[in-house]
Write an enzyme that holds these catalytic residues in place. Sequence first.
Site, PDB file in Angstrom:
ATOM      1  N   ASP A 407       0.833  -1.487  -0.196  1.00 38.56           N
ATOM      2  CA  ASP A 407       0.262  -0.102   0.131  1.00 38.56           C
ATOM      3  C   ASP A 407       0.957   1.046   0.074  1.00 38.56           C
ATOM      4  OD1 ASP A 407      -1.740   1.483   0.241  1.00 38.56           O
ATOM      5  OD2 ASP A 407      -2.525   1.052   2.110  1.00 38.56           O
ATOM      6  N   ASP A 487     -10.416   4.048  -1.197  1.00 42.28           N
ATOM      7  CA  ASP A 487     -10.917   3.620  -0.298  1.00 42.28           C
ATOM      8  C   ASP A 487     -11.900   3.387  -1.133  1.00 42.28           C
ATOM      9  OD1 ASP A 487      -8.220   3.121   0.488  1.00 42.28           O
ATOM     10  OD2 ASP A 487      -8.933   3.282   2.196  1.00 42.28           O
TER      11      ASP A 487
HETATM   12  C1  GLA Z   1      -5.452   2.348   2.627  1.00 39.69           C
HETATM   13  C2  GLA Z   1      -5.839   1.155   1.700  1.00 39.69           C
HETATM   14  C3  GLA Z   1      -7.142   0.313   2.581  1.00 39.69           C
HETATM   15  C4  GLA Z   1      -6.642   0.131   3.933  1.00 39.69           C
HETATM   16  C5  GLA Z   1      -5.867   1.235   4.915  1.00 39.69           C
HETATM   17  C6  GLA Z   1      -5.196   0.284   6.185  1.00 39.69           C
HETATM   18  O1  GLA Z   1      -6.563   3.043   2.908  1.00 39.69           O
HETATM   19  O2  GLA Z   1      -6.210   1.351   0.806  1.00 39.69           O
HETATM   20  O3  GLA Z   1      -7.575  -0.834   1.936  1.00 39.69           O
HETATM   21  O4  GLA Z   1      -5.356  -1.122   3.527  1.00 39.69           O
HETATM   22  O5  GLA Z   1      -5.179   1.932   3.720  1.00 39.69           O
HETATM   23  O6  GLA Z   1      -4.484   1.627   6.795  1.00 39.69           O
END
Ligand code: GLA
Length: 676
Positions: A407, A487
């Site tokens: 990520d 997200d």
């Molecule tokens: C980002 C990702 C999420 C999750 C969070 C964790 O926002 O897109 O899917 O993994 O980080 O902190």
Amino acid sequence: MTSNIKLATIIGFLFSLIGLNHLSAQTVWIDQLDLSTVTQGYGMPGKNKSVDGKVLTIGGKTFERGFGTHAESSLFILLNKKAIDFTAQVGIDDEVIGHEPAAEFVVYGDGRKLWSSGVMRLGDAAKLCSVPLAGVEKIELAVTDGGNGNYYDHADWANAKFQAIDVNTFITTNPVASKPYILTPPPSAKPRINGASVFGVRPGSPFLFRVPATGVRPMSFSAAGLPSGLKIDSKTGIITGKLSKAGTSIVTLVAKNAEGKSEKKLRIVCGSQIALTPPMGWNSWNCFAGEVSAEKVRRAAEAMVKSGLINHGWNYINIDDYWQNNRDSKDQTLRGMFRDKAGNIVPNSRFGNMKVLADYVHGLGLKIGIYSSPGPWTCGGCAGSYGHEKQDAQSYAKWGFDYLKYDWCSYGGVINGMPDNDPHKVSSLSFQGGDNLPIAVKPYKLMGEYLRQQPRDIVYSLCQYGMSDVWTWGGSIGGNSWRTTNDITDAWASVRNIVLAQDKAAAWAKPGNWNDPDMLVIGTVGWGDPHPSRLKPDEQYLHFSLWCLFSAPLLIGCDMEKFDDFTLNLLTNDEVIAIDQDPLGKEATCVQSIGDLRIYVKELEDGSHAVGFCNFGLETVDLSYKDFDKLGITGQQMVRDLWRQKNIGSINTSNDELKLKVPVHGVLLYKFISKK
Ligand code: GLA
């Protein structure tokens, strides 16, 4: 006559024209209505409060009454032509100071736009909204995202009220049906082998595949034609071992119980590519967020078995952020050294020994995933992999992990020469550089190479929210899937916007390379604040159907110990799941729109087509459909309803019409099977 009397006479005359002949205006405050019907992008509707539960405050001014919501937001009120007008002071709530919200307030009357605020930003003084409503049956108060996504769009309808002729008739409503209903028929007592019909593995990697089968237990398993190096446990159906050479084997899987027997071919492809069908499993983030622990992960794995999901092909248990130590948390279980003296990453005390956990999950016939960031910090401020990529890939392999979600998070800070940046600021830094191709590719390529050097198969899931058109290069650096958007949340607007953004990436989906529109927001979700998904039942059918049509990784984001019948039913329809797992690996696109009906078509390996008739509008779609040529479907076809697992009938596509009735925000998911 005084001017007041004159005015009353004029208004009285106007009302007599529209049939409201007694003039006794009364006030209905919006907070006097039931606001539970509101649809909004985040949080719960606030009565006389902001969405964060604070005093409504716009541009430094506070308001005692009103409705605090979050874009995208929609509230329908039936007025029965009894309203005179609607007034409010609208604006962005000051509580989101430090962010850059933008939103537009819009009032619709009987489907027509009556008023709009224009885009409003943080600090703007409240705008007066004043809308005459004589003769209007139904009003919608909407807040759209202002064009830059709905982040921090905390939107207030302050002092919102109606002048009305009769205050007792106002009812809030929502055109999307809210009663859950079950479509998937229960599985038969006879054995049925489900799940993917192709499985990829690299030479020399440990092999783990559990035959997913429904039917009463005890059940015994066998596999004819297993290549040497593999063996099947006849009691559990778990195939283990190692293949030393590349090559393809067609294996016949057999499951038997007291009621009968089921057979299914499995193509085992030993070569360079893994994840030949989209990964299916669970991820901790959308339910546990920063509260995840080894115990919760273990229980999730057990729930995947106990609930029977494992018998439908669900098999990854993925740990997201917060298994590492955190830089700022006051929670002692998250405090500790980030790495040991040799630079190896150290799990936090909630996790301890990762190998023990991985072994436990493998013992159930499941696989296990882990999470990190190419930056120094994860999005939650835990230790990331920056500068330790090789060591981290080695640790994951040594512990026995099968999947890595990587990520972007604080990597923007690395680019800007601030590798030690404050994790709280990563959101504003995170995108910097992400739109520059060589910069965007570099950290993912690096980790991809280290993962491939490990003596086990690790599915590589890129998470950088679709920057630099990741679908065009993700596969070339070893990625098996990549997030295409930001997200997801359990809000209709979030799901809809993600769906509408998928078509551009569709051509890049293929076995081993999947577009990832993010996790499933069904069941009890909540990022640490558990609540049932706010998607309505039809929206959930639509969400799941589209993810299958998209060949998306299917990652359950809910607490699997809290499954209700509806959610479990949604996740266990083998004919629907088979669309996702189809070995051809194509991604559906929208090939035709009729008003708000969007028709998605996915070509399947056996020459048939999966078609999703998806209603994005607020009216039921009721039509006789006959444009089959537009869908690329010709000749005599058997039409099967996949959710109901029932044939609808045979049609001749040149003459016949298909009656469609698609609920608001709902779907009909059909398979068209050519009759030779
Ligand atoms: C980002 C990702 C999420 C999750 C969070 C964790 O926002 O897109 O899917 O993994 O980080 O902190």
